[in-house]
Design a protein around this motif. Structure first.
Motif, mmCIF file in Angstrom:
data_model
loop_
_atom_site.group_PDB
_atom_site.id
_atom_site.type_symbol
_atom_site.label_atom_id
_atom_site.label_comp_id
_atom_site.label_asym_id
_atom_site.label_seq_id
_atom_site.Cartn_x
_atom_site.Cartn_y
_atom_site.Cartn_z
ATOM 1 N N GLU A 88 4.260 3.478 -9.052
ATOM 2 C CA GLU A 88 3.242 2.429 -9.218
ATOM 3 C C GLU A 88 3.819 1.045 -8.922
ATOM 4 O OE1 GLU A 88 -0.162 2.994 -9.979
ATOM 5 O OE2 GLU A 88 0.566 4.971 -9.415
ATOM 6 N N CYS A 89 5.043 0.801 -9.339
ATOM 7 C CA CYS A 89 5.649 -0.516 -9.150
ATOM 8 C C CYS A 89 5.985 -0.817 -7.689
ATOM 9 C CB CYS A 89 6.897 -0.667 -10.011
ATOM 10 S SG CYS A 89 8.204 0.518 -9.604
ATOM 11 N N LYS A 90 5.942 0.202 -6.841
ATOM 12 C CA LYS A 90 6.263 0.026 -5.418
ATOM 13 C C LYS A 90 5.020 -0.150 -4.550
ATOM 14 C CE LYS A 90 10.745 0.513 -5.693
ATOM 15 N NZ LYS A 90 11.648 -0.580 -5.360
ATOM 16 N N ARG A 91 3.848 0.026 -5.147
ATOM 17 C CA ARG A 91 2.613 -0.088 -4.370
ATOM 18 C C ARG A 91 2.343 -1.553 -4.025
ATOM 19 N NH1 ARG A 91 -0.689 4.662 -4.353
ATOM 20 N NH2 ARG A 91 0.357 6.280 -5.546
ATOM 21 N N LYS A 92 1.908 -1.776 -2.797
ATOM 22 C CA LYS A 92 1.649 -3.132 -2.323
ATOM 23 C C LYS A 92 0.299 -3.635 -2.834
ATOM 24 C CE LYS A 92 5.355 -3.334 0.228
ATOM 25 N NZ LYS A 92 5.651 -3.731 1.577
ATOM 26 N N LEU A 93 0.216 -4.948 -2.991
ATOM 27 C CA LEU A 93 -1.024 -5.620 -3.368
ATOM 28 C C LEU A 93 -1.570 -6.303 -2.120
ATOM 29 C CD1 LEU A 93 -2.927 -6.535 -5.730
ATOM 30 C CD2 LEU A 93 -1.539 -8.634 -5.806
ATOM 31 N N CYS A 94 -2.839 -6.094 -1.837
ATOM 32 C CA CYS A 94 -3.436 -6.619 -0.608
ATOM 33 C C CYS A 94 -4.644 -7.503 -0.910
ATOM 34 C CB CYS A 94 -3.870 -5.447 0.277
ATOM 35 S SG CYS A 94 -4.718 -5.942 1.794
ATOM 36 N N TYR A 95 -4.690 -8.638 -0.244
ATOM 37 C CA TYR A 95 -5.921 -9.438 -0.208
ATOM 38 C C TYR A 95 -6.635 -9.041 1.072
ATOM 39 C CZ TYR A 95 -9.102 -13.247 0.866
ATOM 40 O OH TYR A 95 -10.211 -13.966 1.221
ATOM 41 N N LEU A 96 -7.819 -8.441 0.937
ATOM 42 C CA LEU A 96 -8.602 -8.049 2.095
ATOM 43 C C LEU A 96 -9.802 -8.978 2.193
ATOM 44 C CD1 LEU A 96 -9.328 -4.531 3.386
ATOM 45 C CD2 LEU A 96 -11.178 -6.203 3.301
ATOM 46 N N GLU A 97 -9.926 -9.616 3.358
ATOM 47 C CA GLU A 97 -10.993 -10.587 3.588
ATOM 48 C C GLU A 97 -11.964 -10.063 4.637
ATOM 49 O OE1 GLU A 97 -10.311 -15.039 3.521
ATOM 50 O OE2 GLU A 97 -10.585 -14.732 5.696
ATOM 51 N N LEU A 127 -3.193 1.013 7.696
ATOM 52 C CA LEU A 127 -2.795 0.221 6.525
ATOM 53 C C LEU A 127 -1.520 0.767 5.877
ATOM 54 C CD1 LEU A 127 -6.347 -0.297 4.999
ATOM 55 C CD2 LEU A 127 -4.899 -2.081 5.998
ATOM 56 N N ALA A 128 -1.482 2.087 5.684
ATOM 57 C CA ALA A 128 -0.304 2.703 5.059
ATOM 58 C C ALA A 128 0.934 2.538 5.929
ATOM 59 C CB ALA A 128 -0.572 4.181 4.794
ATOM 60 N N PHE A 129 0.777 2.693 7.232
ATOM 61 C CA PHE A 129 1.879 2.568 8.187
ATOM 62 C C PHE A 129 2.509 1.180 8.095
ATOM 63 C CE2 PHE A 129 3.669 1.663 12.360
ATOM 64 C CZ PHE A 129 4.320 2.843 12.693
ATOM 65 N N HIS A 130 1.682 0.150 7.950
ATOM 66 C CA HIS A 130 2.204 -1.218 7.887
ATOM 67 C C HIS A 130 2.659 -1.615 6.492
ATOM 68 C CE1 HIS A 130 1.712 -2.452 12.026
ATOM 69 N NE2 HIS A 130 0.660 -1.664 12.037
ATOM 70 N N ALA A 131 2.079 -0.984 5.473
ATOM 71 C CA ALA A 131 2.515 -1.285 4.106
ATOM 72 C C ALA A 131 3.836 -0.597 3.767
ATOM 73 C CB ALA A 131 1.440 -0.864 3.108
ATOM 74 N N TYR A 132 3.985 0.642 4.238
ATOM 75 C CA TYR A 132 5.134 1.476 3.871
ATOM 76 C C TYR A 132 5.774 2.099 5.111
ATOM 77 C CZ TYR A 132 2.294 1.073 -0.343
ATOM 78 O OH TYR A 132 1.530 0.585 -1.372
ATOM 79 N N PRO A 133 6.327 1.293 5.998
ATOM 80 C CA PRO A 133 6.873 1.838 7.252
ATOM 81 C C PRO A 133 7.936 2.910 7.032
ATOM 82 C CG PRO A 133 7.575 -0.445 6.912
ATOM 83 C CD PRO A 133 6.521 -0.158 5.893
#
Length: 198
Positions: free
Chosen positions: A35-44, A157-163
């Motif tokens: 959980e602590c490794k998950r990215k936080l995203c602002y999606l606009e 999204l996953a590819f760029h968040a967690y390469p």
């Protein structure tokens, strides 16, 4: 592994369907995240400073990618935010939704850079994690047209968040397979990423 059960090879070529293979791949790999490794995203959304609600398709897309939405606690009538709210959230990623076809026209790259430049220069944004790490991307609204495109969007999204979790995945090939399986013609560019120029 589950991928063996559905006849999926490492490349995905032998899977019963590209959609089934990449859904399982996403699930297996993002479920491995602490959980602590998950990215936080602002999606606009296409409109400036308009974000998403928890019950929407875009929020589901982030969840499938193993990413937290900065706006998860906002109510439906509170989706217009400001620069200060975003700076306080300090997202790891910024994703801007662009209209269908936006990234397909001849000036797509120049237009994409212009939008990212505008976001980078918003008040206080030079201090947020997403801007400092160049983790910003544009995502076509085409990613919610059908299940195959939703899977492609989540994979992007996953590819760029967690390469590091997807270093063995050829993203272009995966998107192509999902696009072919979707039955939608005329779709070309689904995203533009600041990290790699598209």
């Amino acid at each position: 592994e589950e991928s063996d059960r559905v006849s999926a090879s490492e490349s995905g070529a032998a899977a019963d369907s590209a959609l089934q293979y990449y859904r399982l791949l996403l699930e297996e790999r993002t479920n491995s995240l602490f959980e602590c490794k998950r990215k936080l995203c602002y999606l606009e959304m296409p409109e400036k400073y308009v974000t998403i609600q928890k019950s929407g398709q875009m929020h589901a897309l982030l969840s499938k990618a193993g990413i937290y939405s900065a706006s998860a606690r906002l109510k439906e009538n509170d989706l217009i935010v400001d620069a200060g709210w975003i700076v306080r959230k300090n997202p790891d990623m910024v994703v801007k939704i662009v209209p269908s076809g936006f990234l397909r026209n001849g000036s797509g790259k120049a237009d994409a850079e212009r939008i990212l430049q505008e976001i980078r220069h918003r008040e206080g944004f030079d201090g947020i994690s997403a801007v400092k790490s160049r983790s910003m991307l544009l995502l076509s609204e085409d990613v919610i047209l059908n299940p195959c495109m939703e899977c492609a969007g989540a994979l992007i999204l996953a590819f760029h968040a967690y390469p590091e979790l997807f270093d063995d995945v050829d993203l272009g090939t995966a998107i192509g397979m999902l696009r072919d399986e979707s039955g939608l013609e005329g779709l070309t560019e689904l995203y533009y990423a600041e990290q790699d120029g598209g």
